[in-house]
Design a protein around this motif. Structure first.
Motif, PDB file in Angstrom:
ATOM      1  N   ASP A   9       0.834  -1.209   0.000  1.00 29.64           N
ATOM      2  CA  ASP A   9       0.000   0.000   0.000  1.00 29.64           C
ATOM      3  C   ASP A   9       0.861   1.248   0.000  1.00 29.64           C
ATOM      4  O   ASP A   9       2.006   1.239   0.440  1.00 29.64           O
ATOM      5  CB  ASP A   9      -0.873   0.036   1.273  1.00 29.64           C
ATOM      6  CG  ASP A   9      -1.793  -1.153   1.336  1.00 29.64           C
ATOM      7  OD1 ASP A   9      -1.929  -1.722   2.430  1.00 29.64           O
ATOM      8  OD2 ASP A   9      -2.344  -1.501   0.275  1.00 29.64           O
ATOM      9  N   ASP A  10       0.283   2.334  -0.441  1.00 26.13           N
ATOM     10  CA  ASP A  10       0.934   3.634  -0.328  1.00 26.13           C
ATOM     11  C   ASP A  10       1.039   4.029   1.133  1.00 26.13           C
ATOM     12  O   ASP A  10       0.216   3.609   1.951  1.00 26.13           O
ATOM     13  CB  ASP A  10       0.134   4.715  -1.071  1.00 26.13           C
ATOM     14  CG  ASP A  10       0.371   4.630  -2.561  1.00 26.13           C
ATOM     15  OD1 ASP A  10      -0.551   4.991  -3.313  1.00 26.13           O
ATOM     16  OD2 ASP A  10       1.455   4.193  -2.955  1.00 26.13           O
ATOM     17  N   LYS A  60       5.990   3.395   0.368  1.00 26.49           N
ATOM     18  CA  LYS A  60       5.099   2.237   0.505  1.00 26.49           C
ATOM     19  C   LYS A  60       5.199   1.650   1.900  1.00 26.49           C
ATOM     20  O   LYS A  60       6.172   1.869   2.613  1.00 26.49           O
ATOM     21  CB  LYS A  60       5.500   1.147  -0.517  1.00 26.49           C
ATOM     22  CG  LYS A  60       5.269   1.513  -1.962  1.00 26.49           C
ATOM     23  CD  LYS A  60       3.811   1.422  -2.368  1.00 26.49           C
ATOM     24  CE  LYS A  60       3.663   1.677  -3.859  1.00 26.49           C
ATOM     25  NZ  LYS A  60       2.287   1.941  -4.237  1.00 26.49           N
TER      26      LYS A  60
END
Lengths: 362, 175
Positions: A9-10, A60
């Protein structure tokens, strides 16, 4: 975007560039010059909950619970391996190479952290639970009963705190609990005045202080960023400028343990420009060092003086101006002299002292 | 002049009595003081000013606001007046002659009087020209002798008059 990148995920960041931490999340290790697959020069941050990866163009996160197992490539006969592989639950395998630190150290810390499973939501342990379903007796009824229960709670809180403080490494283990406790206490005081809350927060300490053991030779860089976040509130209360000595005391007070030295603070402040943080370390002619927020340039203060001039609240002395704007005497003097230089003010020197008037000559 | 002198509003403001450090402000303050000093001496027909005395005068000491200009400040003003040609040191830093009217201006007045009284080609004594009843109503009546002499010197330079002395008497011939 490579396929393996999609399994992550960011990572949301604070304005200073530091990542936003989850509830109860504490930093464990920060390593630079890490390579993941074909991405080089990453900053690798291990916390109790996640692995965070940062680079100028790349941010990330990998939640530790998504790592199925770790694989450390065996050392060769002639050279040590610096490779560590993450086997993720979604069957992706990520290969990391560590160039600035011992791979085995990272492996060790990672394993230990993953074992602890800090992210699992427990009830806030034995600190705040009330005894439900206990046999009812009159001793627990009425105001006396309420008071007794409060006292018991405080007892348990005190015990928890003294146990934690007895041993610093035990403190780190209990860190999550401490953080939760701090937040709960903060929530209970949310009805009081803003000042009390702020003071309380300062007193309870920062949630994840940057320390040499977690950040190593990145210490000053990380410290610089944390200072930037930390100082937003104090600076806004002091027209954007604080003497360095003041920064030193309020920051250390908030840290509580692992205090930073004046040298550390100074070095961290020297990095503001390089890290493009919105703060500046200023040296005045008098030798005074201050941290000033870029949002509050001198002009803001001079505009304020201009306002004062127009509403005729004169004459001003350095001390009256200092108390008006919550400044130290040397800063107040500096601004008054600056305004005089800009021909906004003129001076009256007498046995009464030095007073400033609106410039009657222009 | 029996009329009291009226000071400008700025004379009642404390900063006026502190020599300002910032250049621009300082220059503007100096300008205001020079004007004020000239007005003051013109009003009271003063020609010579002793610094140690004048430091206590109402000009430089405003008792109402409890502020006074320092001796240094007064010198600062006088130096400027000298620089402008409005004054001359009689004794450096102690006594100064202030020409609230320049010698040239006085010369003009004296010469105009001479013309109006058809004195060209005639001779008169310094006394007659400066102190006699004939000139009682003139502006230059009993003008400070040094200033008067300077004015005459200007007339000489302009070749409108000649000054000569005989037997301790000074005479002036208008040309």
């Amino acid at each position: 975007e490579n396929k393996k990148g999609c399994s992550m995920d960011d990572l949301p960041l604070l304005p200073s560039g530091r990542p936003i931490m989850l509830t109860g999340e504490v930093e464990v290790l920060v390593v630079q010059k890490v390579q993941m697959e074909d991405l080089e020069g990453l900053l690798f941050r291990l916390t109790t909950h996640r692995v965070l990866l940062q680079r100028a163009d790349y941010t990330k996160q990998i939640h530790l619970q998504n790592i199925d197992k770790l694989e450390a490539e065996p050392h060769g006969w002639f050279s040590k391996s610096n490779i560590l592989k993450f086997h993720l639950r979604n069957t992706t395998i990520l290969q990391f190479s560590f160039f600035s630190v011992d791979r085995d150290l990272v492996f060790q810390r990672l394993s230990k952290t993953m074992q602890k499973k800090s992210w699992v939501q427990e009830l806030p342990s034995n600190v705040m639970t009330t005894n439900k379903g206990a046999n009812f007796s009159t001793t627990s009824a009425g105001i006396g009963g309420i008071i007794r229960r409060q006292e018991e709670k405080h007892e348990k809180t005190n015990q928890s705190l003294s146990q934690a403080f007895a041993d610093l490494s035990a403190l780190m283990d209990n860190a999550k609990e401490m953080v939760l406790l701090a937040q709960k206490l903060k929530a209970n005081h949310s009805n009081k005045e803003e000042d009390d809350v702020n003071d309380f927060m300062l007193n309870m300490g920062l949630e994840s202080p940057v320390s040499k053991s977690t950040a190593g030779n990145l210490f000053h860089v990380e410290l610089s960023r944390q200072l930037c976040d930390f100082l937003q509130v104090p600076l806004s209360r002091n027209t954007g400028i604080l003497p360095l000595t003041e920064v030193y005391s309020i920051y250390n007070r908030a840290r509580g343990t692992e205090l930073i030295s004046p040298e550390d603070l100074y070095r961290a402040c020297l990095l503001f420009e390089q890290l493009q943080l919105p703060l500046t370390l200023r040296r005045f002619d008098s030798g005074l060092l201050c941290v000033q927020s870029d949002l509050y340039s001198d002009q803001v203060m001079l505009d304020y003086i201009d306002e004062l001039v127009k509403s005729n609240k004169f004459p001003l002395t350095a001390s009256s101006f200092a108390s008006l704007k919550n400044l130290t005497m040397s800063l107040a003097n500096y601004y008054l002299l600056k305004a005089e230089e800009r021909e906004m003010l003129c001076r009256d020197e007498s046995f009464e002292g030095l007073l400033f008037y609106p410039n009657i000559f222009v | 002049q029996a009329q009291p002198f009226s000071f400008p509003a700025i004379h009642n403001l404390p900063p006026f009595f502190t020599v300002q450090p910032v250049l621009n402000t300082n220059q503007k303050q100096l300008q205001m003081w020079c004007e004020l000093v000239l007005d003051y001496v013109r009003h009271f027909r003063l020609h010579e000013v002793d610094l140690m005395e004048v430091v206590n005068s109402p000009l430089f000491w405003n008792k109402q606001i409890n502020r006074r200009l320092s001796l240094e400040g007064i010198k600062w003003i006088m130096e400027e007046l000298v620089r402008r040609g409005n004054a001359e040191w009689a004794i450096q830093d102690q006594r100064v002659i202030i020409y609230w009217r320049t010698p040239a201006e006085w010369a003009n007045l004296i010469y105009t009087y001479a013309i109006n009284n058809a004195m060209e080609g005639t001779v008169c004594t310094l006394y007659e020209l400066r102190e006699s009843e004939a000139v009682e109503k003139e502006e230059f009546f009993e003008l400070d002798i040094r200033v008067f002499r300077k004015a005459l010197a200007v007339l000489e330079q302009q070749q409108k008059a000649r000054v000569f002395s005989s037997n301790n008497n000074v005479g002036v011939k208008f040309l």
